[in-house]
Design an enzyme around this catalytic site. Structure first.
Site, PDB file in Angstrom:
ATOM      1  N   HIS A  41       0.834  -1.204   0.000  1.00 50.02           N
ATOM      2  CA  HIS A  41       0.000   0.000   0.000  1.00 50.02           C
ATOM      3  C   HIS A  41       0.870   1.257   0.000  1.00 50.02           C
ATOM      4  O   HIS A  41       0.925   2.012   0.975  1.00 50.02           O
ATOM      5  CB  HIS A  41      -0.942  -0.008   1.201  1.00 50.02           C
ATOM      6  CG  HIS A  41      -2.152  -0.845   0.982  1.00 50.02           C
ATOM      7  ND1 HIS A  41      -2.860  -1.430   2.006  1.00 50.02           N
ATOM      8  CD2 HIS A  41      -2.789  -1.215  -0.155  1.00 50.02           C
ATOM      9  CE1 HIS A  41      -3.874  -2.116   1.504  1.00 50.02           C
ATOM     10  NE2 HIS A  41      -3.844  -1.995   0.205  1.00 50.02           N
ATOM     11  N   HIS A  76       0.082  -8.915   1.553  1.00 55.39           N
ATOM     12  CA  HIS A  76      -1.106  -9.083   2.387  1.00 55.39           C
ATOM     13  C   HIS A  76      -1.670 -10.503   2.330  1.00 55.39           C
ATOM     14  O   HIS A  76      -2.477 -10.887   3.184  1.00 55.39           O
ATOM     15  CB  HIS A  76      -2.213  -8.125   1.938  1.00 55.39           C
ATOM     16  CG  HIS A  76      -1.797  -6.688   1.947  1.00 55.39           C
ATOM     17  ND1 HIS A  76      -1.394  -6.026   0.809  1.00 55.39           N
ATOM     18  CD2 HIS A  76      -1.711  -5.791   2.951  1.00 55.39           C
ATOM     19  CE1 HIS A  76      -1.081  -4.771   1.119  1.00 55.39           C
ATOM     20  NE2 HIS A  76      -1.263  -4.607   2.406  1.00 55.39           N
ATOM     21  N   CYS A  98       3.623 -12.101   3.300  1.00 56.92           N
ATOM     22  CA  CYS A  98       4.419 -11.942   4.522  1.00 56.92           C
ATOM     23  C   CYS A  98       4.352 -13.231   5.344  1.00 56.92           C
ATOM     24  O   CYS A  98       3.260 -13.776   5.552  1.00 56.92           O
ATOM     25  CB  CYS A  98       3.875 -10.773   5.336  1.00 56.92           C
ATOM     26  SG  CYS A  98       4.598 -10.622   6.986  1.00 56.92           S
ATOM     27  N   HIS A 126     -10.210  -5.174   4.509  1.00 59.58           N
ATOM     28  CA  HIS A 126      -8.772  -5.021   4.268  1.00 59.58           C
ATOM     29  C   HIS A 126      -8.262  -6.273   3.558  1.00 59.58           C
ATOM     30  O   HIS A 126      -8.673  -7.391   3.890  1.00 59.58           O
ATOM     31  CB  HIS A 126      -8.030  -4.822   5.591  1.00 59.58           C
ATOM     32  CG  HIS A 126      -6.580  -4.497   5.422  1.00 59.58           C
ATOM     33  ND1 HIS A 126      -5.626  -5.458   5.205  1.00 59.58           N
ATOM     34  CD2 HIS A 126      -5.924  -3.307   5.423  1.00 59.58           C
ATOM     35  CE1 HIS A 126      -4.434  -4.885   5.093  1.00 59.58           C
ATOM     36  NE2 HIS A 126      -4.589  -3.574   5.213  1.00 59.58           N
ATOM     37  N   GLU A 128      -5.610  -8.076   3.763  1.00 57.80           N
ATOM     38  CA  GLU A 128      -5.082  -9.127   4.635  1.00 57.80           C
ATOM     39  C   GLU A 128      -6.210  -9.894   5.308  1.00 57.80           C
ATOM     40  O   GLU A 128      -6.189 -11.132   5.377  1.00 57.80           O
ATOM     41  CB  GLU A 128      -4.153  -8.536   5.704  1.00 57.80           C
ATOM     42  CG  GLU A 128      -3.572  -9.617   6.616  1.00 57.80           C
ATOM     43  CD  GLU A 128      -2.787  -9.056   7.788  1.00 57.80           C
ATOM     44  OE1 GLU A 128      -2.854  -9.654   8.880  1.00 57.80           O
ATOM     45  OE2 GLU A 128      -2.108  -8.024   7.623  1.00 57.80           O
ATOM     46  N   CYS A 195       2.134  -8.698  14.380  1.00 53.52           N
ATOM     47  CA  CYS A 195       3.570  -8.967  14.244  1.00 53.52           C
ATOM     48  C   CYS A 195       4.363  -8.064  15.189  1.00 53.52           C
ATOM     49  O   CYS A 195       3.950  -6.941  15.512  1.00 53.52           O
ATOM     50  CB  CYS A 195       4.026  -8.804  12.802  1.00 53.52           C
ATOM     51  SG  CYS A 195       4.292  -7.108  12.253  1.00 53.52           S
ATOM     52  N   SER A 224      -3.328   0.668   5.986  1.00 55.46           N
ATOM     53  CA  SER A 224      -4.015   0.505   7.270  1.00 55.46           C
ATOM     54  C   SER A 224      -3.074   0.755   8.436  1.00 55.46           C
ATOM     55  O   SER A 224      -3.435   1.427   9.407  1.00 55.46           O
ATOM     56  CB  SER A 224      -4.602  -0.904   7.364  1.00 55.46           C
ATOM     57  OG  SER A 224      -5.150  -1.142   8.641  1.00 55.46           O
ATOM     58  N   ASN A 225      -1.839   0.236   8.359  1.00 61.01           N
ATOM     59  CA  ASN A 225      -0.934   0.385   9.501  1.00 61.01           C
ATOM     60  C   ASN A 225      -0.500   1.842   9.675  1.00 61.01           C
ATOM     61  O   ASN A 225      -0.257   2.293  10.786  1.00 61.01           O
ATOM     62  CB  ASN A 225       0.269  -0.561   9.370  1.00 61.01           C
ATOM     63  CG  ASN A 225       1.284  -0.112   8.342  1.00 61.01           C
ATOM     64  OD1 ASN A 225       2.184   0.655   8.643  1.00 61.01           O
ATOM     65  ND2 ASN A 225       1.159  -0.599   7.116  1.00 61.01           N
TER      66      ASN A 225
END
Length: 282
Positions: A41, A76, A98, A126, A128, A195, A224-225
């Site tokens: 992203h 994702h 990931c 989202h 993920e 994580c 998002s993060n």
């Protein structure tokens, strides 16, 4: 002006691995090369890859139209069905998911195969989260707020497995889990799958934001993060600004003296962080 740059800012392990994977595929000279959805992203990174001939597949219908080439699974992750379709169309599959996300896929796959319902703490829609849902064999629900946690109902006779989106706010995760735990389900496995890099990034951002006059958060508009980092920093420092590129940086909004903090999402290139830091020191 003093500038404090978060040590944890920038590409995390999973994102760097995914981006490096795409560049290695480009270097092979094979064509065409696709990523299933944007590899990360960050609009600038995606644009650069597009200039090198990497195309984006936006959804299953577009995938079904691809007849040859290499398809790279983004960081994702995707559902089990997408893997099946790629292989079924005799396309070369390169998996850049990931490893932390892959771990969640294995967890929900095994628990749901054993008869458990799955509860994902994360943001509905989202990529993920959608990928995680696609590895569940039975009922799966998603909650992302305290209201949703209080409204959640589960058959106490059935086992329940709770996991989290890897980039979810870990303090918020603890709060939602506390609400779920009060419902006294007898057979529940709660697994904090956020994580470690996310936890460290959020903790450092909170600490820096609490001691500076202004805070800059760098990241893609769809990250998002990064949005979670912005929320965390804004709670500690009212003058917190979210920027995507150096062009978004308005120096007039920053104090002429004092201290500015900088952090960045997991999909933000280090060179952009350095550019913003240098601009603040001019």
């Amino acid at each position: 002006m003093k500038v404090i740059v978060a040590k944890t800012a920038g590409f995390c392990f999973g994102v760097k691995r995914a981006v490096d994977t795409v560049y290695r595929q480009v270097e092979t000279g094979k064509k065409p090369i696709y990523t299933y959805g944007p590899i990360i992203h960050n609009e600038e990174v995606v644009k650069e890859l597009e200039q090198k001939g990497v195309r984006i597949i936006n959804g299953e219908k577009e995938l079904e139209a691809v007849r040859e080439g290499t398809v790279i699974i983004r960081s994702h992750g995707v559902s089990r069905e997408i893997y099946r379709k790629i292989r079924g169309q005799n396309l070369e599959l390169v998996d850049a998911t990931c490893p932390f996300v892959k771990k969640i896929h294995r967890i929900v796959d095994e628990h749901s195969a054993g008869g458990a319902d799955i509860l994902v703490v994360g943001n509905e829609g989202h990529p993920e989260v959608e990928g995680i849902k696609g590895w569940c064999r039975g009922r799966v629900d998603v909650i992302g707020s305290e209201e949703e946690a209080r409204a959640y109902r589960h058959d106490p006779a059935r086992p329940l497995c709770v996991v989290s989106q890897t980039t979810f706010n870990y303090k918020k995760f603890d709060k939602l889990v506390e609400i779920i735990s009060k419902m006294r389900y007898d057979r529940v496995d709660i697994l904090n799958t956020i994580c470690s890099a996310t936890e460290e990034r959020q903790s450092e951002a909170r600490e820096i934001a609490g001691q500076v006059d202004s805070m800059i958060v760098i990241g893609g508009s769809h990250s998002s993060n990064t949005r979670k980092l912005f929320e965390i920093c804004r709670n500690e420092c009212a003058d917190t600004y979210y920027i995507q590129t150096l062009k978004d940086l308005d120096m007039r909004r920053l104090p002429s003296r004092g201290c500015v903090g900088i952090t960045a999402g997991a999909s933000t290139p280090n060179n952009l962080i350095e550019e913003v830091s240098k601009q603040c020191q001019i």
